[in-house]
Design a protein around this motif. Structure first.
Motif, short mmCIF file in Angstrom:
data_model
loop_
_atom_site.label_atom_id
_atom_site.label_comp_id
_atom_site.label_asym_id
_atom_site.label_seq_id
_atom_site.Cartn_x
_atom_site.Cartn_y
_atom_site.Cartn_z
N ALA A 11 -59.29 16.37 19.33
CA ALA A 11 -58.17 15.65 18.73
C ALA A 11 -58.21 14.17 19.05
CB ALA A 11 -56.85 16.26 19.21
N GLY A 12 -58.91 13.81 20.09
CA GLY A 12 -58.95 12.40 20.47
C GLY A 12 -59.78 12.21 21.72
N GLU A 13 -59.93 10.95 22.11
CA GLU A 13 -60.72 10.59 23.29
C GLU A 13 -59.76 9.96 24.29
OE1 GLU A 13 -64.47 10.94 24.78
OE2 GLU A 13 -64.09 11.16 22.64
N ILE A 14 -59.72 10.51 25.51
CA ILE A 14 -58.80 9.95 26.51
C ILE A 14 -59.56 8.92 27.37
CG2 ILE A 14 -57.21 10.47 28.41
CD1 ILE A 14 -56.44 11.75 25.70
N LEU A 15 -59.03 7.73 27.42
CA LEU A 15 -59.66 6.68 28.21
C LEU A 15 -58.78 6.38 29.42
CD1 LEU A 15 -60.57 4.31 25.23
CD2 LEU A 15 -62.03 6.04 26.33
N VAL A 16 -59.43 6.05 30.54
CA VAL A 16 -58.70 5.74 31.77
C VAL A 16 -58.76 4.23 32.01
CG1 VAL A 16 -58.45 6.26 34.22
CG2 VAL A 16 -59.44 7.97 32.68
N ASP A 17 -57.57 3.64 32.17
CA ASP A 17 -57.51 2.22 32.52
C ASP A 17 -57.48 2.14 34.05
OD1 ASP A 17 -56.83 -0.37 33.07
OD2 ASP A 17 -55.33 -0.53 31.47
N CYS B 250 -55.96 16.48 23.86
CA CYS B 250 -54.60 16.90 23.52
C CYS B 250 -53.57 15.84 23.93
CB CYS B 250 -54.25 18.24 24.17
SG CYS B 250 -53.83 18.15 25.93
N ALA B 251 -53.94 14.99 24.92
CA ALA B 251 -53.15 13.82 25.31
C ALA B 251 -51.88 14.17 26.07
CB ALA B 251 -52.82 12.94 24.10
N LEU B 252 -51.78 15.40 26.60
CA LEU B 252 -50.62 15.72 27.44
C LEU B 252 -50.62 14.82 28.68
CD1 LEU B 252 -48.15 17.48 28.18
CD2 LEU B 252 -49.74 19.06 29.29
N CYS B 253 -51.82 14.55 29.22
CA CYS B 253 -51.92 13.69 30.41
C CYS B 253 -51.40 12.30 30.11
CB CYS B 253 -53.37 13.65 30.91
SG CYS B 253 -54.56 13.15 29.65
N VAL B 254 -51.61 11.82 28.88
CA VAL B 254 -51.11 10.50 28.48
C VAL B 254 -49.58 10.50 28.55
CG1 VAL B 254 -51.01 8.83 26.59
CG2 VAL B 254 -53.11 10.13 27.00
N GLU B 255 -48.99 11.65 28.15
CA GLU B 255 -47.53 11.76 28.12
C GLU B 255 -46.93 11.74 29.52
OE1 GLU B 255 -45.62 11.70 25.53
OE2 GLU B 255 -47.13 11.88 23.94
N VAL B 256 -47.62 12.38 30.48
CA VAL B 256 -47.01 12.48 31.81
C VAL B 256 -47.31 11.26 32.68
CG1 VAL B 256 -46.98 15.00 31.79
CG2 VAL B 256 -48.92 13.80 32.81
N CYS B 257 -48.28 10.44 32.30
CA CYS B 257 -48.62 9.26 33.09
C CYS B 257 -47.52 8.22 32.95
CB CYS B 257 -49.96 8.67 32.65
SG CYS B 257 -50.41 7.20 33.58
N ARG B 258 -47.02 7.72 34.10
CA ARG B 258 -45.90 6.76 34.04
C ARG B 258 -46.38 5.32 34.08
NH1 ARG B 258 -42.03 9.69 38.16
NH2 ARG B 258 -41.44 11.48 36.90
N ARG B 259 -47.69 5.12 34.27
CA ARG B 259 -48.18 3.76 34.42
C ARG B 259 -49.00 3.30 33.23
NH1 ARG B 259 -47.97 1.83 39.68
NH2 ARG B 259 -49.78 0.49 39.32
N GLY B 260 -49.05 4.11 32.19
CA GLY B 260 -49.81 3.73 31.01
C GLY B 260 -51.30 3.63 31.30
N ALA B 261 -51.77 4.39 32.30
CA ALA B 261 -53.17 4.28 32.70
C ALA B 261 -54.08 5.15 31.84
CB ALA B 261 -53.32 4.67 34.17
N LEU B 262 -53.48 6.08 31.08
CA LEU B 262 -54.29 6.94 30.21
C LEU B 262 -53.96 6.62 28.76
CD1 LEU B 262 -53.75 10.22 32.24
CD2 LEU B 262 -55.87 8.92 32.09
N VAL B 263 -55.01 6.48 27.97
CA VAL B 263 -54.83 6.07 26.58
C VAL B 263 -55.60 7.03 25.69
CG1 VAL B 263 -55.07 4.19 24.93
CG2 VAL B 263 -54.77 3.67 27.36
N CYS B 264 -54.97 7.44 24.59
CA CYS B 264 -55.67 8.29 23.63
C CYS B 264 -56.23 7.43 22.53
CB CYS B 264 -54.73 9.35 23.06
SG CYS B 264 -55.58 10.50 21.98
#
Lengths: 595, 197
Positions: free
Chosen positions: A534-540, A574-588
């Motif tokens: 569904a997408g690519e998760i990138l870590v900042d 699936c980007a659930l991790c993006v949703e739970v991250c509070r620092r905007g460190a994960l991007v889909c």
């Protein structure tokens, strides 16, 4: 003169349960059990409800027991067939507050389609069984049954027959039992019967059965009564009264607790007399166990194996045997305690690999959102049961197929508020959740039911079910719409895209604030059936401080690296991790090829 | 052939253990041997440790065995875990470059073991360390790790090339047969002459 009342056995059971502190009673009507619940409904302090069937009734009572309320479930013998699924595994989980299952059997089939002997269920489930022989005992045994249930952490089967349930007799009422409160304590290793926990509980059940047998030896419910004849009788329930009347001079071993049997007490009877008969209706339940001790016994060759007995039938059947030459005395051989397997030793130092929810599975999103809203759900059987294990720890129970909704209903009814929610998969909902939902609606149980609709029977390998209409040959048949079904019942229902975390969270949040019963269908196809990323998760790396919030969702595709997290190849985007991250460190970032 | 030989296949749910076991069973059957296989399916398959057992001989009684003459491991930690089930002087054929981290390792509660060679030597086990991932990629799909490994394991099993060919054809769906035949051949060739028993 002592104050007495005149009760049928069924009335006595209801009054005896109330006296023992039972505050929750439920069942399904069936002759000869029906009047127990009708009586309970008239008693102050007892909440009584008819359930849609015996299975849901037992699950509801289990929920009430977990909430800390002594609970009574009533049914006729064939009703226990319907409730057999929760009944068998309830033996493993045990109870919180005492739980007594009444099975009213019908030898002679006055009002039944068969005359099965439900004493076999007590042995099958390895649980204690009490058999009253008259109304006074029916009254008194309830306090014994509830106490046994709590002391040995087990459901107790109280088995009556038509003549006990519908017979009437004098009952001396007793002082009410005083109870300590029993708070509910979450314990997944006791209440979530996934294989790894159930294996441990099975061993405990075998040990419990040994302890119960020791109790049976000591119990005042099992009495050796002296006689003057060289003849002894072993009997339980109403058959005991027939035997006593037919042979007033005989010795008798009266079994009020007929499972597990007290072997040493049986042996003591054989020390007194040289001929012993087992008087029992229907199956040679006691007889076969006595024979297994190597003791000669008069049983079903004389006493009819079908229909009802009475004192004349017993006298006629046994007289020729009583005058016969006594068999040679033999010593009983008690069966040794069974060998119980020891748990396998894991190879030292190696990490274990328990099964987990797949990367991208939307059950994980549902559990994450439910946890945010502090919802503790009763669970059910399917892939989503894996959410009970660390690190999600998202479920409180897993008893049997379709049990979540009934358990939630009983738990919340006993608490008087929305204390628990329920989680059930789509296939399990069709298997046996619908009846429980109708029951919760009819009995006005409050709570939120999450139907995790992944459009397949996932755990067993993606079989079809009535919600998908898919047949075994993969052709398409008619399908049932879950939301329309719920609304047809009269239950408030919303369907939400489970892959949209924001929508899921909002829908659950909205339902939490509502009173009464509600269903949310969390809809998203099983990730294994939709393998496209569904997408690519990138870590900042600059923003990630390794706070661990994304690790708490238990996704196998997220790993902590040195100072940040790493997304592995297993990620589905699936980007659930993006949703739970509070620092905007994960991007889909959407899929690589731009699709 | 005297007696019964046991081959256990271990790995992580979803790695194709069942297909590899099916190929092996069909191959043994193609040799005219009696075969029994058993596996545990269901809950264990969702990313958990999985085990499949194939037993063959002139007559096989039990479908299970605690010890195996050959263990085929599609993942390194699972290979390590299986050392205890190898019979004395048994062979472990292990995909040593395939490392799937269990949750506790991801969460840094446990360490992933990296001493398989030493542990195998200490247990008296012959280790065939295979880069099954590299071979599968070379064959055309990462999914063929299971079959590449089976190719390597074939050097430790008493079956003819012809039986393996028939076993593959019987168990692998036609659509993916070619790539799997390639992966099998690469796996078999990867085992040096000196390593073949």
């Amino acid at each position: 003169m002592e104050h007495t009342v005149f009760f049928s056995g069924n009335e006595a059971i209801a009054h005896g349960a109330a006296r023992a502190g039972a505050r929750f009673a439920c069942g399904y009507p069936g002759t000869p059990s029906t009047e127990i619940l009708e009586t309970a409904a008239r008693l102050e302090g007892v909440h009584a409800e008819w359930c849609i069937n015996e299975k849901v009734a037992l699950e509801t009572a289990v929920g009430a027991s977990l909430a800390g309320v002594r609970s009574l479930v009533t049914m006729k013998h064939v009703g226990l067939n319907v409730a057999a699924d929760p009944f068998m595994t309830l033996s493993l989980t045990g109870v919180n507050a005492g739980l007594v299952v009444v099975s009213a059997d019908d030898p002679g089939m006055h009002s039944s389609q068969n005359e099965q002997d439900n004493r076999n269920y007590a042995r099958f489930a390895k649980i204690p069984m009490l058999e009253p022989s008259d109304s006074q005992e029916a009254y008194d045994f309830l306090a014994e049954a509830f106490a046994l249930s709590e002391e040995f952490d087990t459901p107790v089967l109280l088995r009556t027959t038509t003549r006990v349930s519908h017979g009437r007799g004098r009952v001396v009422p007793r002082v009410p039992v005083q109870l300590e409160p029993r708070e509910y304590a979450r314990d997944i290793s006791k209440y979530v019967m996934v294989p790894q926990y159930a294996r441990v509980r099975s061993r405990l059940v075998l040990e419990r059965l040994q302890a119960l047998r020791r109790r049976s030896e000591q119990s005042s419910l099992n009495v050796l009564e002296a006689g003057t004849a060289d003849f002894g009788i072993i009997a339980s329930g109403v058959a005991y009264t027939y035997a006593r009347e037919a042979f007033p001079k005989a010795w008798s071993l009266k079994l009020g607790m007929s499972n597990p049997l007290p072997y040493a007490k049986i042996a003591r009877l054989y020390e007194q007399v040289s001929r012993v008969a087992v008087v029992e209706e229907l199956d040679p339940f006691i007889e076969e166990q006595v024979r297994a001790l190597g003791l000669p016994v008069i049983g079903k060759e004389a006493i009819a194996a079908d229909g009802e007995l009475d004192q004349d039938a017993v006298a006629r059947a046994l007289e020729p045997f009583v005058t016969r030459k006594a068999p040679r005395r033999r010593r009983p051989v008690f069966p040794p305690a069974p060998h119980i397997t020891s748990p396998p030793e894991p190879l030292a130092g190696l990490p274990v690999r328990p099964p987990v929810l797949c990367p991208g599975c939307t059950h994980r999103s549902v559990y994450t959102a439910m946890r945010r809203h502090k919802l503790a759900p009763m669970g059910d059987i399917g892939c989503y049961t894996l959410g009970a294990l660390p690190p999600l720890l998202a479920l409180d129970s897993c008893l049997c197929m379709g049990s979540s909704i009934g358990m939630m209903a009983g738990f919340n009814k006993a608490l008087g508020r929305k204390g628990a929610a329920a989680v059930i998969g789509d296939s399990t909902f069709f298997h046996s959740g619908i009846t429980a939902l109708i029951d919760a609606y009819y009995n006005e149980a409050p709570g939120l039911v999450m139907v995790l609709d992944n459009r397949t029977t996932a755990m067993t390998g993606h079989q079809g079910h009535p919600g998908t209409g898919v047949r075994p040959d993969r052709t398409q048949g008619p399908a049932v719409d879950i939301q329309r079904l719920c609304e047809g019942i009269g239950v408030r229902c919303a369907t939400v895209d489970a892959s949209d975390y924001g929508a899921l969270d909002a829908a659950i949040g909205a339902e939490v604030d509502l009173v009464g019963l509600g269903v949310i269908v969390a809809l998203a196809p099983c990730v294994l059936t939709a393998p496209e990323k569904a997408g690519e998760i990138l870590v900042d790396d600059a923003r990630c401080n390794l706070c661990g919030l994304c690790l708490e969702i238990g996704c196998p595709a997220i790993a902590p690296a040195d100072a940040t997290v790493e997304i592995t190849d297993a990620c589905t985007g699936c980007a659930l991790c993006v949703e739970v991250c509070r620092r905007g460190a994960l991007v889909c970032a959407g899929v690589e090829d731009g699709a | 052939m005297n007696g019964t030989t046991t081959v256990s296949l271990v790995g992580v749910g979803g790695q194709g253990i069942l297909l590899a076991a099916a190929i092996l069973a069909e191959t043994a059957a193609a040799e005219g041997l009696d075969v029994k296989a058993s596996e545990v399916k269901g809950m264990a398959q969702r990313g958990g440790s999985v085990l499949s057992t194939v037993r063959f001989g002139s007559k096989v009684w039990s479908p299970v065995a605690r010890h195996a003459e050959v263990v085929i491991a599609t993942e390194a930690l699972e290979g390590h875990r299986a050392l205890g089930m190898l019979a004395p002087r048994g062979t472990l054929v292990c995909a040593v470059t395939t490392r799937i981290m269990p949750g506790s390792v991801l969460r840094h509660e446990d360490a992933y073991p990296d001493d398989l060679a030493e542990a195998a030597a200490a247990s008296g086990v012959r280790l065939l360390a295979v880069d099954a991932e590299g071979l599968a990629r070379e064959a055309g799909t990462l999914r063929a790790v299971n079959v590449a490994l089976l190719g390597a394991a074939s050097t430790a099993l008493p079956f003819s090339q012809e039986s393996w060919r028939r076993g593959l054809a019987a168990a692998v769906p036609a659509k993916i047969l070619e790539v799997n035949v390639r992966a099998f051949a690469l796996g078999r060739e990867s085992v040096g002459e000196e390593e073949v028993q």
